[in-house]
Design an enzyme around this catalytic site. Sequence first.
Site, PDB file in Angstrom:
ATOM      1  N   ASN A 194      43.815  40.565  48.417  1.00 23.78           N
ATOM      2  CA  ASN A 194      43.810  41.959  48.858  1.00 23.78           C
ATOM      3  C   ASN A 194      42.365  42.426  48.867  1.00 23.78           C
ATOM      4  O   ASN A 194      41.655  42.271  47.869  1.00 23.78           O
ATOM      5  CB  ASN A 194      44.660  42.825  47.920  1.00 23.78           C
ATOM      6  CG  ASN A 194      46.130  42.463  47.976  1.00 23.78           C
ATOM      7  OD1 ASN A 194      46.653  42.157  49.051  1.00 23.78           O
ATOM      8  ND2 ASN A 194      46.799  42.476  46.835  1.00 23.78           N
ATOM      9  N   GLY A 212      45.464  47.332  49.149  1.00 26.62           N
ATOM     10  CA  GLY A 212      46.037  47.387  47.809  1.00 26.62           C
ATOM     11  C   GLY A 212      45.192  46.764  46.726  1.00 26.62           C
ATOM     12  O   GLY A 212      45.691  46.513  45.627  1.00 26.62           O
ATOM     13  N   GLN A 213      43.914  46.505  47.004  1.00 22.18           N
ATOM     14  CA  GLN A 213      43.069  45.953  45.939  1.00 22.18           C
ATOM     15  C   GLN A 213      42.867  47.005  44.856  1.00 22.18           C
ATOM     16  O   GLN A 213      42.437  48.132  45.139  1.00 22.18           O
ATOM     17  CB  GLN A 213      41.710  45.508  46.485  1.00 22.18           C
ATOM     18  CG  GLN A 213      40.831  44.876  45.399  1.00 22.18           C
ATOM     19  CD  GLN A 213      39.486  44.365  45.913  1.00 22.18           C
ATOM     20  OE1 GLN A 213      39.186  44.450  47.100  1.00 22.18           O
ATOM     21  NE2 GLN A 213      38.704  43.834  44.995  1.00 22.18           N
ATOM     22  N   HIS A 237      39.768  38.231  43.394  1.00 22.39           N
ATOM     23  CA  HIS A 237      40.859  37.455  42.801  1.00 22.39           C
ATOM     24  C   HIS A 237      41.793  36.966  43.890  1.00 22.39           C
ATOM     25  O   HIS A 237      42.052  37.666  44.867  1.00 22.39           O
ATOM     26  CB  HIS A 237      41.622  38.271  41.752  1.00 22.39           C
ATOM     27  CG  HIS A 237      42.031  39.640  42.198  1.00 22.39           C
ATOM     28  ND1 HIS A 237      41.137  40.685  42.285  1.00 22.39           N
ATOM     29  CD2 HIS A 237      43.236  40.135  42.592  1.00 22.39           C
ATOM     30  CE1 HIS A 237      41.769  41.769  42.702  1.00 22.39           C
ATOM     31  NE2 HIS A 237      43.045  41.460  42.905  1.00 22.39           N
ATOM     32  N   LEU A 238      42.292  35.761  43.696  1.00 24.06           N
ATOM     33  CA  LEU A 238      43.250  35.148  44.604  1.00 24.06           C
ATOM     34  C   LEU A 238      44.602  35.125  43.902  1.00 24.06           C
ATOM     35  O   LEU A 238      44.722  34.557  42.808  1.00 24.06           O
ATOM     36  CB  LEU A 238      42.824  33.727  44.973  1.00 24.06           C
ATOM     37  CG  LEU A 238      41.592  33.576  45.887  1.00 24.06           C
ATOM     38  CD1 LEU A 238      40.296  33.803  45.114  1.00 24.06           C
ATOM     39  CD2 LEU A 238      41.571  32.204  46.540  1.00 24.06           C
ATOM     40  N   HIS A 239      45.571  35.766  44.518  1.00 25.82           N
ATOM     41  CA  HIS A 239      46.937  35.713  43.997  1.00 25.82           C
ATOM     42  C   HIS A 239      47.561  34.398  44.450  1.00 25.82           C
ATOM     43  O   HIS A 239      47.529  34.070  45.646  1.00 25.82           O
ATOM     44  CB  HIS A 239      47.789  36.839  44.566  1.00 25.82           C
ATOM     45  CG  HIS A 239      47.347  38.234  44.225  1.00 25.82           C
ATOM     46  ND1 HIS A 239      47.968  38.991  43.257  1.00 25.82           N
ATOM     47  CD2 HIS A 239      46.362  39.004  44.728  1.00 25.82           C
ATOM     48  CE1 HIS A 239      47.392  40.186  43.199  1.00 25.82           C
ATOM     49  NE2 HIS A 239      46.406  40.221  44.077  1.00 25.82           N
TER      50      HIS A 239
END
Length: 114
Positions: free
Chosen positions: A87, A93-94, A100-102
């Site tokens: 994001n 929605g960050q 960061h990688l979901h």
Amino acid sequence: MPGKTIFQKIIDREIPADIVFEDEHCLAFRDVNPQAPTHVLVIPKRAIPSLDAVVDSDQTLLGHLATVIPTLARQLGLSDGYRVVINCGPAAGQTVDHLHLHVMGGRPLDWPPG
Ligand code: AMP
């Protein structure tokens, strides 16, 4: 240091996290509010605020994050597949200003996402 993000505090071991992988360059830990049975965040130890802030000199680090993910996915048992999401910015929605990688899996994942 004032103004640390929550992820920097996890890196610095100031707050706990369920860490599933760590090496010299990155950390992976379970999302505290999982959106799938398996939901892990992969973050660089070097603080980059978002994907929108990456520069040419980050290429090796970003490549490293990408190559860690298949190993991590195998470790997490995501043999049927998984989704990787970044994001970027408020409209996406960050909520944490540390790249960061979901990595999500363990259930069918609809497309397109919301
Ligand atoms: P994003 O909305 O893409 O910025 O993702 C931030 C993610 O960080 C959300 O999925 C949150 O649930 C997760 N999160 C926030 N605080 C923590 C924490 N202390 N430990 C683990 N995950 C967290």
